[in-house]
Design an enzyme around this catalytic site. Structure first.
Site, PDB file in Angstrom:
ATOM      1  N   ARG A   1       0.371  48.559  61.242  1.00  0.00           N
ATOM      2  CA  ARG A   1       0.291  49.988  61.555  1.00  0.00           C
ATOM      3  C   ARG A   1      -0.165  50.246  62.976  1.00  0.00           C
ATOM      4  NH1 ARG A   1      -0.582  51.879  55.913  1.00  0.00           N
ATOM      5  NH2 ARG A   1      -0.572  54.129  55.960  1.00  0.00           N
TER       6      ARG A   1
ATOM      7  N   LYS B   1       7.919  54.049  50.968  1.00  0.00           N
ATOM      8  CA  LYS B   1       7.717  52.597  51.157  1.00  0.00           C
ATOM      9  C   LYS B   1       7.321  51.928  49.841  1.00  0.00           C
ATOM     10  CE  LYS B   1       4.413  53.295  54.193  1.00  0.00           C
ATOM     11  NZ  LYS B   1       4.342  54.767  54.246  1.00  0.00           N
TER      12      LYS B   1
ATOM     13  N   ARG C   1      -4.372  59.882  43.951  1.00  0.00           N
ATOM     14  CA  ARG C   1      -5.207  59.352  45.032  1.00  0.00           C
ATOM     15  C   ARG C   1      -6.048  60.445  45.681  1.00  0.00           C
ATOM     16  NH1 ARG C   1      -1.018  55.816  48.565  1.00  0.00           N
ATOM     17  NH2 ARG C   1      -2.228  56.790  50.209  1.00  0.00           N
TER      18      ARG C   1
ATOM     19  N   ARG D   1       2.554  63.292  43.676  1.00  0.00           N
ATOM     20  CA  ARG D   1       2.703  61.936  43.112  1.00  0.00           C
ATOM     21  C   ARG D   1       1.480  61.494  42.307  1.00  0.00           C
ATOM     22  NH1 ARG D   1       2.305  57.766  48.147  1.00  0.00           N
ATOM     23  NH2 ARG D   1       0.317  58.614  48.766  1.00  0.00           N
TER      24      ARG D   1
ATOM     25  N   ARG E   1      -2.983  61.724  58.262  1.00  0.00           N
ATOM     26  CA  ARG E   1      -2.291  60.429  58.115  1.00  0.00           C
ATOM     27  C   ARG E   1      -0.975  60.444  58.882  1.00  0.00           C
ATOM     28  NH1 ARG E   1      -2.392  60.436  51.800  1.00  0.00           N
ATOM     29  NH2 ARG E   1      -0.813  58.825  51.994  1.00  0.00           N
TER      30      ARG E   1
END
Ligand code: AP5
Length: 214
Positions: free
Chosen positions: A88, A13, A161, A127, A172
């Site tokens: 969400r 996203k 993160r 990432r 998640r």
């Protein structure tokens, strides 16, 4: 043009939203980024959100909807929005309808990035972003052209993160399945949902999204 990008953690996203910003002059509204900024700044919202985010759970609907309303108010009325990571839950979807209607906006597209969850763990744990400009990279899939130097701003500091570890990612994903995927039928009933193969390479995903927006 106002667009929702939907998909589980790591679906791409944020990656695709950044590309749409560059190509279409839209503004990316990422509730995750807003919350991380609040955590970093130590605001009351950030203090409430920190532990929830680190556990991989969802922050309260009221907090995130208020953040989105404030960001839309700060934007020019003529600038379109890409909602990245919002809504969400069914309650957030309902709030978004009211937020848009009260500002004379409407939703044009809901684009779902369809992905294989098992492959996403590798995407997420690999990432990182430029600490200066926020451009996203990946250890395997998107390295800077010159190692250690951001392609976009030339910065040399990068960060990861705290919620990008396998255990939190699994939570998640479970939150996505339980609370977010069930909102798709709301938009399907309006005929504005399109699906894209999020497992294709990044450029192919971008091309599929562009074809939807054309
Ligand atoms: P948020 O920041 O929204 O995280 P998320 O939804 O878990 O999504 P991600 O940012 O992890 O993934 P992405 O789909 O953007 O993937 P990306 O493009 O980076 O939310 C974080 C937390 O904040 C939540 O857990 C919650 O606590 C809270 N929160 C946020 N919004 C909320 C809300 N509305 N309500 C309540 N709580 C909220 O891609 C991942 C990696 O894969 C990158 O390295 C990228 O380079 C690579 N990649 C991308 N596409 C491809 C591809 N096609 N092929 C190969 N690699 C790819």
């Amino acid at each position: 043009m106002n667009i929702i990008l939907l998909g589980p953690p790591g679906a791409g996203k944020g990656t695709q939203a950044q590309r749409l910003v560059e190509r279409h002059g839209l503004k990316q509204l990422s509730t995750g980024d807003m919350l991380r900024a609040a955590v970093k700044a130590g605001t009351p919202v950030g203090l409430q959100a920190k532990a929830v985010m680190e556990a991989g759970q969802l922050v309260s609907d009221e907090i995130v909807s208020a953040l989105i309303g404030d960001e839309l108010d700060a934007m020019g009325a003529g600038t379109g929005a890409i909602f990245d990571g919002y809504p969400r839950t069914a309650a957030q979807a309902e709030s978004l309808d009211a937020i848009l209607a009260s500002r004379g906006r409407q939703l044009d597209h809901v684009i779902e990035l369809e992905v294989n969850e098992d492959a996403l763990v590798a995407r997420i744990t690999g990432r990182y972003t430029c600490a200066t400009c926020g451009k996203g990279y990946h250890d395997t899939f998107e390295k800077p052209k010159v190692e250690g130097t951001c392609d976009k701003c030339g910065g040399h500091e990068f960060k990861r993160r705290p919620d990008d570890n396998e255990e939190t990612v699994r939570t998640r994903m479970a939150e996505y399945r339980a609370k977010t995927a069930p909102i798709l039928p709301i938009y399907e009933a309006r005929g504005i949902v399109s699906r894209v193969d999020g497992m294709a390479d990044m450029d192919a995903v971008t091309a599929s999204i562009e074809a939807i927006l054309a």
